[in-house]
Design an enzyme around this catalytic site. Structure first.
Site, PDB file in Angstrom:
ATOM      1  N   CYS A   2      39.685   8.245  54.091  1.00  0.00           N
ATOM      2  CA  CYS A   2      38.850   7.049  54.557  1.00  0.00           C
ATOM      3  C   CYS A   2      39.235   6.175  53.660  1.00  0.00           C
ATOM      4  O   CYS A   2      39.829   6.464  52.538  1.00  0.00           O
ATOM      5  CB  CYS A   2      37.324   7.431  54.245  1.00  0.00           C
ATOM      6  SG  CYS A   2      36.809   9.102  55.102  1.00  0.00           S
ATOM      7  N   ARG A  27      46.822   5.436  55.476  1.00  0.00           N
ATOM      8  CA  ARG A  27      46.405   6.812  54.748  1.00  0.00           C
ATOM      9  C   ARG A  27      45.766   7.725  56.032  1.00  0.00           C
ATOM     10  O   ARG A  27      45.579   8.724  55.471  1.00  0.00           O
ATOM     11  CB  ARG A  27      45.254   6.428  53.958  1.00  0.00           C
ATOM     12  CG  ARG A  27      45.747   5.430  52.688  1.00  0.00           C
ATOM     13  CD  ARG A  27      44.656   5.107  51.758  1.00  0.00           C
ATOM     14  NE  ARG A  27      45.268   4.853  50.498  1.00  0.00           N
ATOM     15  CZ  ARG A  27      44.992   5.400  49.463  1.00  0.00           C
ATOM     16  NH1 ARG A  27      43.808   6.367  49.417  1.00  0.00           N
ATOM     17  NH2 ARG A  27      45.490   5.182  48.354  1.00  0.00           N
ATOM     18  N   TRP A  74      37.942   9.169  58.213  1.00  0.00           N
ATOM     19  CA  TRP A  74      38.695  10.518  58.412  1.00  0.00           C
ATOM     20  C   TRP A  74      37.520  11.466  58.517  1.00  0.00           C
ATOM     21  O   TRP A  74      37.260  11.728  57.622  1.00  0.00           O
ATOM     22  CB  TRP A  74      39.904  10.518  57.456  1.00  0.00           C
ATOM     23  CG  TRP A  74      40.726  11.739  57.843  1.00  0.00           C
ATOM     24  CD1 TRP A  74      41.732  11.744  58.525  1.00  0.00           C
ATOM     25  CD2 TRP A  74      40.657  13.077  57.351  1.00  0.00           C
ATOM     26  NE1 TRP A  74      42.245  13.133  58.602  1.00  0.00           N
ATOM     27  CE2 TRP A  74      41.381  13.745  57.866  1.00  0.00           C
ATOM     28  CE3 TRP A  74      39.270  13.949  56.731  1.00  0.00           C
ATOM     29  CZ2 TRP A  74      41.702  15.238  57.660  1.00  0.00           C
ATOM     30  CZ3 TRP A  74      39.704  15.195  56.363  1.00  0.00           C
ATOM     31  CH2 TRP A  74      40.681  16.158  57.073  1.00  0.00           C
ATOM     32  N   ASN A  98      33.241   6.657  51.140  1.00  0.00           N
ATOM     33  CA  ASN A  98      34.306   7.542  51.055  1.00  0.00           C
ATOM     34  C   ASN A  98      33.783   8.894  50.372  1.00  0.00           C
ATOM     35  O   ASN A  98      33.235   8.735  49.295  1.00  0.00           O
ATOM     36  CB  ASN A  98      35.546   7.317  50.192  1.00  0.00           C
ATOM     37  CG  ASN A  98      36.458   6.219  50.965  1.00  0.00           C
ATOM     38  OD1 ASN A  98      36.146   5.926  52.133  1.00  0.00           O
ATOM     39  ND2 ASN A  98      37.288   5.713  50.301  1.00  0.00           N
ATOM     40  N   GLY A  99      34.368  10.149  50.582  1.00  0.00           N
ATOM     41  CA  GLY A  99      33.903  11.500  49.801  1.00  0.00           C
ATOM     42  C   GLY A  99      33.229  12.386  50.645  1.00  0.00           C
ATOM     43  O   GLY A  99      32.732  12.149  52.140  1.00  0.00           O
ATOM     44  N   GLU A 474      58.994  24.127  52.631  1.00  0.00           N
ATOM     45  CA  GLU A 474      58.839  22.459  52.874  1.00  0.00           C
ATOM     46  C   GLU A 474      59.436  22.045  54.095  1.00  0.00           C
ATOM     47  O   GLU A 474      58.735  21.492  54.886  1.00  0.00           O
ATOM     48  CB  GLU A 474      59.421  21.857  51.570  1.00  0.00           C
ATOM     49  CG  GLU A 474      59.417  20.378  51.797  1.00  0.00           C
ATOM     50  CD  GLU A 474      58.203  19.702  52.023  1.00  0.00           C
ATOM     51  OE1 GLU A 474      57.302  20.139  51.795  1.00  0.00           O
ATOM     52  OE2 GLU A 474      57.888  18.352  52.316  1.00  0.00           O
ATOM     53  N   LYS A 478      57.414  20.377  57.010  1.00  0.00           N
ATOM     54  CA  LYS A 478      57.688  19.097  57.835  1.00  0.00           C
ATOM     55  C   LYS A 478      57.685  19.090  59.265  1.00  0.00           C
ATOM     56  O   LYS A 478      57.143  18.130  59.789  1.00  0.00           O
ATOM     57  CB  LYS A 478      59.145  18.847  56.980  1.00  0.00           C
ATOM     58  CG  LYS A 478      59.642  17.295  56.785  1.00  0.00           C
ATOM     59  CD  LYS A 478      58.843  16.729  55.698  1.00  0.00           C
ATOM     60  CE  LYS A 478      57.477  17.066  55.340  1.00  0.00           C
ATOM     61  NZ  LYS A 478      57.113  16.576  54.104  1.00  0.00           N
ATOM     62  N   GLU A 481      53.868  19.657  60.904  1.00  0.00           N
ATOM     63  CA  GLU A 481      52.866  18.456  60.283  1.00  0.00           C
ATOM     64  C   GLU A 481      53.396  17.326  61.392  1.00  0.00           C
ATOM     65  O   GLU A 481      52.113  16.455  61.738  1.00  0.00           O
ATOM     66  CB  GLU A 481      53.068  18.065  58.982  1.00  0.00           C
ATOM     67  CG  GLU A 481      53.828  17.222  58.382  1.00  0.00           C
ATOM     68  CD  GLU A 481      53.859  16.654  57.092  1.00  0.00           C
ATOM     69  OE1 GLU A 481      52.559  16.564  56.419  1.00  0.00           O
ATOM     70  OE2 GLU A 481      54.739  16.769  56.266  1.00  0.00           O
ATOM     71  N   HIS A 497      59.697  43.022  57.895  1.00  0.00           N
ATOM     72  CA  HIS A 497      58.458  43.908  57.366  1.00  0.00           C
ATOM     73  C   HIS A 497      57.218  43.561  58.189  1.00  0.00           C
ATOM     74  O   HIS A 497      56.246  43.696  57.585  1.00  0.00           O
ATOM     75  CB  HIS A 497      58.445  43.654  55.841  1.00  0.00           C
ATOM     76  CG  HIS A 497      59.539  44.238  55.140  1.00  0.00           C
ATOM     77  ND1 HIS A 497      59.678  45.528  54.581  1.00  0.00           N
ATOM     78  CD2 HIS A 497      60.424  43.692  54.514  1.00  0.00           C
ATOM     79  CE1 HIS A 497      60.407  45.986  54.086  1.00  0.00           C
ATOM     80  NE2 HIS A 497      61.346  44.813  53.981  1.00  0.00           N
ATOM     81  N   LYS A 594      47.383  10.593  54.471  1.00  0.00           N
ATOM     82  CA  LYS A 594      48.496  10.255  53.647  1.00  0.00           C
ATOM     83  C   LYS A 594      47.866  10.721  51.996  1.00  0.00           C
ATOM     84  O   LYS A 594      48.552  11.272  51.554  1.00  0.00           O
ATOM     85  CB  LYS A 594      48.804   8.924  53.491  1.00  0.00           C
ATOM     86  CG  LYS A 594      49.837   8.739  52.715  1.00  0.00           C
ATOM     87  CD  LYS A 594      51.171   9.544  52.825  1.00  0.00           C
ATOM     88  CE  LYS A 594      52.480   9.226  51.913  1.00  0.00           C
ATOM     89  NZ  LYS A 594      53.383  10.185  52.208  1.00  0.00           N
TER      90      LYS A 594
END
Ligand code: M6R
Length: 599
Positions: A2, A27, A74, A98-99, A474, A478, A481, A497, A594
């Protein structure tokens, strides 16, 4: 996540507010809205989806007024709808937030309101309004309401009968106020408004922003003074510079920003971190690293390198776990926090927790104006420049560079490597590694061709051994996402296993092989997967796998120790190609933000 923007002054509020929202767009958000206060009335326009939808609605609505607030949301509490989008209004109160207000259910019950949305924010708005109706004073309302909230917040609040004024208050979420555009603005990110001078709010601070100036108060409403800051123009404004996507532009910048980061922290041929005493590294008998997502993965690489060069083992923690883990620290301990944005809520909470226990906090941070930079005892800046695409690429590589230098510094001060050895490795980093991180046109054509071949693949298993195995984590993140292909990372030897039961015809196996010593073992594991129908891509050191029927992405690696710098840009580019082939937007993947400013 947000974003919030507010303005009051002599100009129209809307251009400043929407300009700020566009600057915050990268973001990540799923709806947006603005409110303008004029003549005792507020007009609110909200839309789901991209800001373009809001702009189209605003063209029709023609909101006029010199005081206004805006928000990109968001979703946390409640699905993505116009009703749940901000601003929210109850009675005379209009606000953006926000929050997360964790006790929103009980906050809502403190009021007598028929709620329209399912958000925590509307419950908070109702409490502000209830208190405002009782006392008729904006400042008193803000301080009283905030005493009731449990959770994190940055609020911008307007009251319909307080013309040209908005209030800004924060707890745990970033918020700045300052001079801008012939008036005064507030924003969740200093870079999103064209501030002359600005002030950073600390937790509990309240700013009363009028068209004539800003006054500051503590959590009890007593006046306080704040230090004026000048924005650092260290980050250029977001610009794709002709690239179709930020992600592609940011990957292209890797060799340059890698060099910038290394040059900033190598002095006279040796690792150097301004403001961080050698004693800190000397006393590190255990490497403690905290981060989220990609930053956490960079920490895993660092631990591996540290074991190899200093013999010092490490504990690498995901911040959201570490903060509730009950770890005990003391004043001789040091903890390293890796964060690109410097605003990740869980990472910040861990910094505060470690500081409270007296430990030394060392931030490896990209954004120089961020909260993490402000709050850590020592800071090592990565010099990646602004990273806009949600998927971290160049920031990850610069984090690795800074972490390698930390390990080399530790080796030096602890005497596990000689000065000449450290100097030699620093030289290799600067001279060889930057070049190896660059993708040639041939590399790009090869990777794109392989991505075309695997574009229908629904599952991809990334496998490797040793250092390659931590790179797989990583690489897998990538891919999933941005391309939404299901993927998992496994140490190659671990497949049998359990996970190998999932390898059937058409399943992708993306192997990373850079370590000479583990080559034959890795090949054995790849063959086990291939024998069960897995289609193999091998991202490997030049010369490896030549006799194999794999799809090869070869890369030049002059020293195995530095393999991540050659490997990472290639797996990042593969994920990018898979995403483009699927016609998806790599810069703004669904559901992601972001900067993750809620826990
Ligand atoms: O800003 P930070 O480095 O603290 O962010 C941590 C993660 O949210 C971030 O790395 C995330 O995993 C990226 N989207 C990965 O590409």
């Amino acid at each position: 996540m947000c974003g919030i923007v507010g303005y009051t002054g002599k100009n129209e509020a809307l251009p400043v507010v929407t300009g700020g929202l566009f600057a915050l767009e990268y973001r990540g958000y799923d709806s947006s809205g603005v409110a303008v206060l004029c003549g005792g009335k507020t007009e609110i326009v909200k839309k789901t989806g991209k800001l373009e939808n809001l702009m189209a609605a605003l063209e029709k609505a023609q909101l006029k007024g010199t005081c206004g607030i805006g928000h990109t949301r968001w979703a946390t509490h409640g699905e993505v709808t116009e009703t749940n989008a901000h601003p929210h209004t109850v009675g005379k109160t209009v606000l953006v937030h926000n929050g997360i207000i964790e006790n929103y259910v009980s906050v809502g019950k403190m009021t007598n309101t028929d709620f329209k949305s399912t958000t925590d924010t509307e419950r908070a708005c109702a409490l502000f309004n209830e208190l405002y109706e009782r006392c008729g004073d904006g400042l008193q309302t803000i301080t009283s309401a905030c005493r009731e909230f449990v959770g994190s917040y940055a609020f911008l609040v307007m009251f319909k009968d307080e013309p040209d004024i908005f209030y800004a208050v924060r707890n745990g979420c970033p918020l700045v106020v300052g001079t801008a555009d012939g008036g005064f603005a507030a924003c969740s990110d200093v870079a999103a408004c064209d501030f002359g001078e600005y002030y950073k709010l600390s937790d509990g601070d309240v700013a009363k922003v009028t068209k004539d100036g800003i006054s500051f108060f503590d959590k009890d409403g007593a006046p306080i003074s704040k230090e004026a800051l000048t924005p650092k123009k260290s980050f250029s404004a977001p610009d794709k510079c002709g690239f179709p996507h930020y992600m592609l532009k940011e990957m292209e910048e890797i060799p340059t920003v890698l060099k910038n980061t290394l040059e900033a922290h190598i002095k006279d041929g040796l690792p150097y971190f301004e403001g961080v005493e050698d004693e800190i590294f000397k006393n590190m008998n255990r490497l403690r690293i905290v981060g989220c997502g990609t930053a956490y993965h960079a920490g895993l690489v660092c631990e591996h390198i540290s074991r190899r060069l200093t013999g010092i083992e490490g504990d690498i923690y995901i911040a959201s776990e570490y903060r509730y883990s009950g770890h005990k620290l003391n004043k001789d301990d040091a903890v390293i926090f890796i964060t690109q944005s410097g605003e990740t809520a869980d990472t910040l909470a861990c910094i505060r927790m470690c500081r409270a226990q007296g430990a030394y906090t060392l931030g490896v941070v990209n954004v120089p104006t961020s909260t993490a930079v402000e709050e850590c005892d020592g800071v090592i800046l990565t010099h990646a420049g602004s990273e806009i695409a949600v998927a971290s690429t160049k920031a990850y590589v610069t984090q690795l560079a800074a972490l390698y230098l930390i390990v080399l510094k530790m080796s030096l001060v602890k005497g596990t490597l000689t000065e000449d050895e450290v100097r030699g490795l620093c030289g290799e980093l600067l001279n060889g590694v930057c070049a190896e991180s660059r993708l040639s046109d041939t590399d790009k054509i090869t990777i794109n061709r392989i991505a075309e071949k695997y574009s229908e693949c629904r599952d991809m298993f990334y496998i490797g051994r040793g250092l390659d195995s931590v790179l797989c984590s990583e690489a897998s993140l990538k891919l999933k996402e941005i391309s939404y292909v299901h993927s998992e990372a496994y140490p190659s030897g671990e497949l049998k296993h359990g996970t190998i039961s999932l390898i059937t015809e058409g399943v992708g196996v993306f192997a990373i092989l850079t370590d000479e010593r583990l080559y034959l073992k890795s090949i054995g594991n790849i063959e086990e997967a291939a024998a069960r129908g897995g289609s193999v891509i091998a991202l490997c050191k030049e010369g490896f796998c030549k006799d194999k029927n794999y799809d090869l992405i070869p890369c030049r690696i002059s020293n195995d120790l530095f393999a991540p710098f050659a490997v990472a840009p290639r797996f990042q580019y593969f994920a990018y190609c898979m995403t483009i082939i699927k016609n998806l937007d790599p810069d703004k993947p669904r559901n992601l933000a972001k900067s993750v400013t809620v826990e």
